[in-house]
Design an enzyme around this catalytic site. Structure first.
Site, PDB file in Angstrom:
ATOM      1  N   HIS A 100       0.759 -34.759   5.405  1.00 46.71           N
ATOM      2  CA  HIS A 100       0.188 -35.853   6.187  1.00 46.71           C
ATOM      3  C   HIS A 100       0.853 -35.830   7.564  1.00 46.71           C
ATOM      4  O   HIS A 100       2.061 -35.994   7.668  1.00 46.71           O
ATOM      5  CB  HIS A 100       0.450 -37.187   5.488  1.00 46.71           C
ATOM      6  CG  HIS A 100      -0.014 -38.383   6.267  1.00 46.71           C
ATOM      7  ND1 HIS A 100      -1.079 -39.161   5.889  1.00 46.71           N
ATOM      8  CD2 HIS A 100       0.440 -38.910   7.423  1.00 46.71           C
ATOM      9  CE1 HIS A 100      -1.254 -40.123   6.777  1.00 46.71           C
ATOM     10  NE2 HIS A 100      -0.340 -39.993   7.720  1.00 46.71           N
ATOM     11  N   GLU A 119     -15.702 -35.744   0.263  1.00 49.55           N
ATOM     12  CA  GLU A 119     -14.878 -34.864   1.079  1.00 49.55           C
ATOM     13  C   GLU A 119     -14.257 -33.811   0.183  1.00 49.55           C
ATOM     14  O   GLU A 119     -13.990 -34.081  -0.989  1.00 49.55           O
ATOM     15  CB  GLU A 119     -13.757 -35.662   1.759  1.00 49.55           C
ATOM     16  CG  GLU A 119     -13.894 -35.742   3.254  1.00 49.55           C
ATOM     17  CD  GLU A 119     -12.800 -36.584   3.896  1.00 49.55           C
ATOM     18  OE1 GLU A 119     -13.081 -37.155   4.947  1.00 49.55           O
ATOM     19  OE2 GLU A 119     -11.682 -36.665   3.352  1.00 49.55           O
ATOM     20  N   ARG A 158      -3.448 -49.952  15.115  1.00 46.77           N
ATOM     21  CA  ARG A 158      -2.416 -50.999  15.143  1.00 46.77           C
ATOM     22  C   ARG A 158      -1.051 -50.350  15.250  1.00 46.77           C
ATOM     23  O   ARG A 158      -0.915 -49.144  15.193  1.00 46.77           O
ATOM     24  CB  ARG A 158      -2.486 -51.794  13.853  1.00 46.77           C
ATOM     25  CG  ARG A 158      -2.419 -50.859  12.641  1.00 46.77           C
ATOM     26  CD  ARG A 158      -2.237 -51.596  11.352  1.00 46.77           C
ATOM     27  NE  ARG A 158      -2.489 -50.743  10.207  1.00 46.77           N
ATOM     28  CZ  ARG A 158      -1.626 -49.874   9.705  1.00 46.77           C
ATOM     29  NH1 ARG A 158      -0.439 -49.720  10.263  1.00 46.77           N
ATOM     30  NH2 ARG A 158      -1.924 -49.132   8.667  1.00 46.77           N
ATOM     31  N   LYS A 212       3.545 -44.622   2.068  1.00 47.17           N
ATOM     32  CA  LYS A 212       4.552 -43.749   2.652  1.00 47.17           C
ATOM     33  C   LYS A 212       5.953 -44.234   2.279  1.00 47.17           C
ATOM     34  O   LYS A 212       6.211 -45.439   2.227  1.00 47.17           O
ATOM     35  CB  LYS A 212       4.392 -43.730   4.173  1.00 47.17           C
ATOM     36  CG  LYS A 212       3.054 -43.119   4.596  1.00 47.17           C
ATOM     37  CD  LYS A 212       2.708 -43.456   6.034  1.00 47.17           C
ATOM     38  CE  LYS A 212       1.306 -42.944   6.354  1.00 47.17           C
ATOM     39  NZ  LYS A 212       0.820 -43.468   7.644  1.00 47.17           N
ATOM     40  N   PHE A 264     -11.480 -31.969  -1.606  1.00 48.80           N
ATOM     41  CA  PHE A 264     -10.156 -32.426  -2.013  1.00 48.80           C
ATOM     42  C   PHE A 264      -9.147 -31.339  -1.672  1.00 48.80           C
ATOM     43  O   PHE A 264      -9.234 -30.214  -2.181  1.00 48.80           O
ATOM     44  CB  PHE A 264     -10.136 -32.726  -3.511  1.00 48.80           C
ATOM     45  CG  PHE A 264      -8.780 -33.148  -4.000  1.00 48.80           C
ATOM     46  CD1 PHE A 264      -8.233 -34.354  -3.607  1.00 48.80           C
ATOM     47  CD2 PHE A 264      -8.055 -32.322  -4.858  1.00 48.80           C
ATOM     48  CE1 PHE A 264      -6.977 -34.739  -4.057  1.00 48.80           C
ATOM     49  CE2 PHE A 264      -6.795 -32.711  -5.302  1.00 48.80           C
ATOM     50  CZ  PHE A 264      -6.255 -33.916  -4.907  1.00 48.80           C
ATOM     51  N   VAL A 299       4.081 -49.021  10.602  1.00 51.80           N
ATOM     52  CA  VAL A 299       5.412 -49.273  10.022  1.00 51.80           C
ATOM     53  C   VAL A 299       6.428 -48.253  10.546  1.00 51.80           C
ATOM     54  O   VAL A 299       7.546 -48.590  10.919  1.00 51.80           O
ATOM     55  CB  VAL A 299       5.356 -49.190   8.473  1.00 51.80           C
ATOM     56  CG1 VAL A 299       6.742 -49.393   7.869  1.00 51.80           C
ATOM     57  CG2 VAL A 299       4.378 -50.198   7.902  1.00 51.80           C
TER      58      VAL A 299
END
Lengths: 181, 450
Positions: free
Chosen positions: B206, B198, B291, B235, B200, B294
């Site tokens: 993010h 990929e 899922r 994170k 960079f 956090v």
């Protein structure tokens, strides 16, 4: 300090039909503590695993009274409050207060406990049996995988704390063995 | 039917799941390791069963023990939380085989998303922007691909995660060797040597979109979060929304996330992650986390939706109780992950006994935690102690509220990341919201002038 045995039997019979893990009944000076899915906590273990209604073992009232006065009976039962360990000759053994010279055989993994190789067959061992260190005492089944549990030391089986079909947790006491000296 | 939920996790998220179940009137059974018998979650669960020894492989990652425990205790569903078994297709399948509802997407969706190359192709197939990249088999093809992308390029493992299995390649001389090495490492670490290339992106934010889907074909997004403050791909500070996104880009972000959810017929909570190149105003799909995340509380703070409650309801078959039009974003929320890590020593873990634990109780704050005074922080698991969340009408006010919360937070007994969090929040780059994903790594490796 008086226990009506019929009343007690009725209570336990009712309990057997319900789902519970911990039951505390207090009436006057009577204090009845029934637990299942676990074993006797240290503080309640002075006097043994107790037989409940429907068995030939002595009921709580026949056992030595607790020093404090009220009866505190906490049978190591799961999932039904029935008798677990009884050896008519020597005082019954509980995981919380193991007499000298006894060792505890615990579950090496979480799973379903089976005391016999197959349904209907005699149990691998019963209280009073002498066993070798490599003797198989029971099976713990985890997702169809059968795991044999061995004694670990030679001696006499003095207590069986669980019964067929019970869920046993990791490190839950299964047997007491008086080791051969 | 009265549901009984098996909670297959630990720490703060186990407490969070139990609390959601309690409010729904569901029974809970918590599986613990021998190291976690006295945790807050163990005290709050309806029933606790000991799965195994402290090491995760012997307890929380032991699929057979978890499923056996769930069956034997009469559970109807299994909530895997995050980490541990939450993204394992084999676990979701094992649950299904035994009549347990896995609180998460289907095994097929988990499988597709666990393979980053497959996920990337899926994104491309529904016109979601991805960064230039791909995979090849022969050394010549790999060279050609890299030239086409332009250096530097990143080699990633298809089955990697959390930053593991990545290699940065600056020029064509390094490529062939790095490709082979990455493949060998991927094979050793993840049991599959598939790797891909990929572009960079040096300076990107993010950005991720929270999605939820039910079993009746409804899918809704709940806005985005920004999680650019990362150290080694972990994170550290998260917030919602991402204030630098132009409206058109935000719309593209939401549409892209929903297209991926639709392609997967997604059920449950999921997070679609992107890199956002601010200077080029371009988005690139990264991956989907299938899922509970956090950092879900920041989304809860700005939407007012209880994500864990909704996740349980939709996976148990209820239709979503809201539509896209019902979702309104309000204000700004920031989350700081307070960990038992020493910021002065490369964030190394610092387990021990927590002798003092006094959070701030001021308004606009939320604390998700399993810690209490006297708690012995075990060395076997991740270092997360608590998530402090602050909400306010705008970003500056939310940061200010967080700073006050962190300043008032008294923790003793273990070394924590509190000083680092305070340093981040006070930093002009964070204040200006120009943080990119490599910023914190740089800050921490900076030589301190003496």
């Amino acid at each position: 300090m008086d226990v009506d045995l019929e009343e007690l039997a009725a209570i336990i019979e009712q309990l057997d039909k319900t789902e519970f893990t911990d039951f505390l009944y207090e009436k006057g000076s009577l204090r009845l503590h029934v637990r299942r899915g676990g074993y006797i906590p240290d503080n309640a273990a002075q006097h043994t695993a107790v037989a409940a209604a429907g068995t030939s073992a002595p009921p709580p009232a026949a056992l030595p009274a607790a020093p404090a006065g009220p009866i505190s009976a906490a049978p190591a039962v799961a999932p039904a409050p029935t008798a677990v360990a009884q050896n008519g000759h020597s005082p019954a053994v509980s995981p919380g207060s193991l007499p000298d010279g006894h060792l505890l055989v615990t579950a090496p993994m979480l799973g379903t406990y089976y005391g016999a190789p197959k349904p209907g067959e005699p149990a691998f061992v019963k209280v009073g049996d002498s066993v070798a260190a490599d003797a198989v005492l029971c099976i713990v089944e985890v997702m169809k995988l059968m795991n044999s549990v061995t004694a670990g030391a030679a001696g006499e089986v003095t207590a069986v704390f669980v019964k067929d079909g019970d869920l046993v947790e990791f490190e839950q006491p299964l047997f007491a063995i008086r080791t051969a000296s | 039917m009265k549901h009984r939920i098996f909670v297959a996790n630990r720490g703060e998220i186990a407490v969070r799941i139990i609390e959601a179940c309690d409010r729904l009137g569901y029974d809970t059974v918590l599986g613990v390791s021998t190291a976690d018998k006295d945790t807050l979650a163990a005290r709050r669960a309806g029933r606790v069963v000991t799965l195994g020894a402290p090491r995760p492989a012997d307890s929380y990652l032991n699929m057979n023990a978890v499923v056996q425990a769930a069956i034997s205790t009469g559970c109807t569903a299994v909530h895997p939380g995050y980490g541990f078994l939450s993204e394992r297709p084999a676990f979701a399948e094992l649950c299904a085989e035994h009549g347990l509802t896995f609180v998460g997407p289907s095994p097929d969706a988990l499988r597709a998303l666990g393979d980053k190359l497959t996920a990337r192709r899926l994104a491309e197939s529904v016109d979601v922007p991805v960064s230039a990249g791909g995979t090849a088999t022969s050394a010549g093809e790999v060279q050609q691909l890299a030239e086409g992308i332009g250096y530097p390029v990143l080699i990633k493992a298809a089955h990697g995660g959390g930053g593991r299995g990545m290699k940065l390649v600056e020029n064509s001389a390094e490529l062939a060797e790095a490709w082979q090495l990455a493949s060998a490492e991927a094979e050793a670490s993840f049991g599959d040597g598939t790797v891909f290339l990929e572009r960079f992106v040096q300076d990107a934010k993010h950005v991720e979109v929270q999605i939820i889907g039910d079993r009746h074909g409804h899918r809704v997004h709940l806005g985005e979060r920004e999680c650019s403050v990362q150290y080694r791909y972990q994170k550290v500070v998260e917030e919602a929304p991402c204030t630098v996104l132009p409206e058109a880009t935000r719309t593209l972000l939401y549409e892209s996330a929903l297209r991926i959810a639709e392609a997967l017929d997604y059920v449950g909570l999921g997070t679609v992650e992107f890199l956002y190149d601010v200077s080029r105003d371009s988005l690139a799909f990264l991956e989907v986390n299938p899922r509970l995340q956090v950092e879900h509380p920041v989304t809860e703070a700005v939407t007012g939706v209880d994500l864990v409650r909704e996740q349980l309801l939709v996976t148990l078959g209820e239709p979503l109780s809201f539509t896209q039009a019902d979702i309104r974003l309000r204000g700004h929320a920031v989350e700081c992950r307070i960990t038992a890590q020493d910021p002065d020593h490369d964030l190394r873990p610092s387990p021990g006994t927590v002798t003092r634990w006094r959070p701030s109780a001021a308004g606009g704050l939320r604390l998700d935690s399993h810690i209490y005074e006297g708690y012995r922080f075990p060395p076997f698991y991740d270092a997360l102690m608590a998530k402090q969340i602050a909400w306010a009408p705008d970003r500056a006010a939310a940061i200010e509220r967080m700073e006050q919360a962190l300043a008032a937070f008294e923790i003793e007994g273990v070394t924590t990341s509190l000083p680092l969090l305070q340093r981040i929040l006070a930093h002009p780059v964070y204040r200006d919201n120009t943080v990119t994903t490599h910023w914190l790594n740089g800050l921490l490796t900076e030589k301190v002038p003496s």
